[in-house]
Design an enzyme around this catalytic site. Structure first.
Site: not given
Length: 256
Positions: A45, A117
């Protein structure tokens, strides 16, 4: 999960893992076992946000900080990442616990987005920042090609909702009208209806969300075409009514 199937995913990512265990961990949901992908997701992320911020900074030199932040938020949100997962056909690679499998977790946008992610984080650990940047840029090139800075990367459903709300019209209604194919590769057909404008659009998609987005895009175009025509018709009707009301006065003046 075979080495051959993982090799196909690596080709789609354009990255060959030196440490295959990282790739397998990135694909593992917490319901499957203790060695799951949540820490990789956290790392990915952060890398993703940095890379997308740099892409936007270079691409849109006239946007201010606020607009860049809003555009980035739309590009890295769950729905956008789930779309990338669909392009990678990621659902067939997920390692899920029995409960998640039975409940259709391989189609759940949150799980798909988190796995994307985690993959970015795994690439970063496997080969460093430049490799992760290259993978992210590759996955976002098709996304960036369709970004309109005027709408700050908002998706079709959001744009349609804002369009209708701005005109005090009821929100659209989305209904799945058909599904086709096996559970792991279903195709959906979704209807987007705007009763106030008598608009009904049916569009296909590889997921329910994708079909909704496709239907919303066409419905928005239809609504934008219908409303100006309706306003023109109302104006024309008012003009005719005004002419009809003023006609007796003009006739009376001519008689005099």
């Amino acid at each position: 999960m075979t080495a051959m199937s993982l090799a196909t995913l690596e080709t789609r990512l354009d990255h060959r893992f030196g440490d295959k265990a990282l790739l397998e961990q990135a694909l593992t949901h917490r319901s499957h076992g203790a060695r799951h992908n949540e820490r990789l997701e956290f790392l990915g992320d952060s890398v993703l946000n940095f890379v997308v911020a740099a892409m936007l900074f270079e691409r849109y030199g006239k946007l201010d900080e606020g607009d860049l932040s809003r555009l980035r938020a739309n590009l890295v949100k769950q729905a956008s990442l789930a779309d990338i997962a669909q392009r990678l056909d990621l659902s067939q690679y997920l390692r899920l616990g029995e409960g998640e499998l039975k409940s259709g977790g391989f189609r759940r946008p949150s799980i798909l987005a988190d796995t994307v992610e985690a993959l970015f984080g795994a690439v970063f650990l496997d080969a460093g920042f430049e490799a992760a940047r290259r993978v992210i840029v590759r996955q976002y090139q098709p996304v960036m090609a369709h970004v309109d800075p005027k709408t700050l990367g908002k998706d079709a459903k959001t744009l349609l909702q804002e369009f209708l709300q701005g005109r005090k019209l009821a929100l659209p209604q989305y209904t799945v009208v058909a599904t086709h194919g096996a559970a792991h590769s279903q195709q959906f057909e979704v209807e987007c209806a705007i009763p106030a404008l008598e608009i009904k659009i049916v569009a296909p998609g590889a997921s329910r969300r994708a079909a909704e987005q496709s239907a919303a895009k066409v419905a928005l175009e239809a609504a934008q075409a219908v409303l100006p025509a309706a306003r023109a018709a109302r104006k024309s009707g008012k003009a005719r009514k005004t002419a009809q009301l003023s006609l007796p006065v003009a006739v009376a003046q001519e008689v005099k």
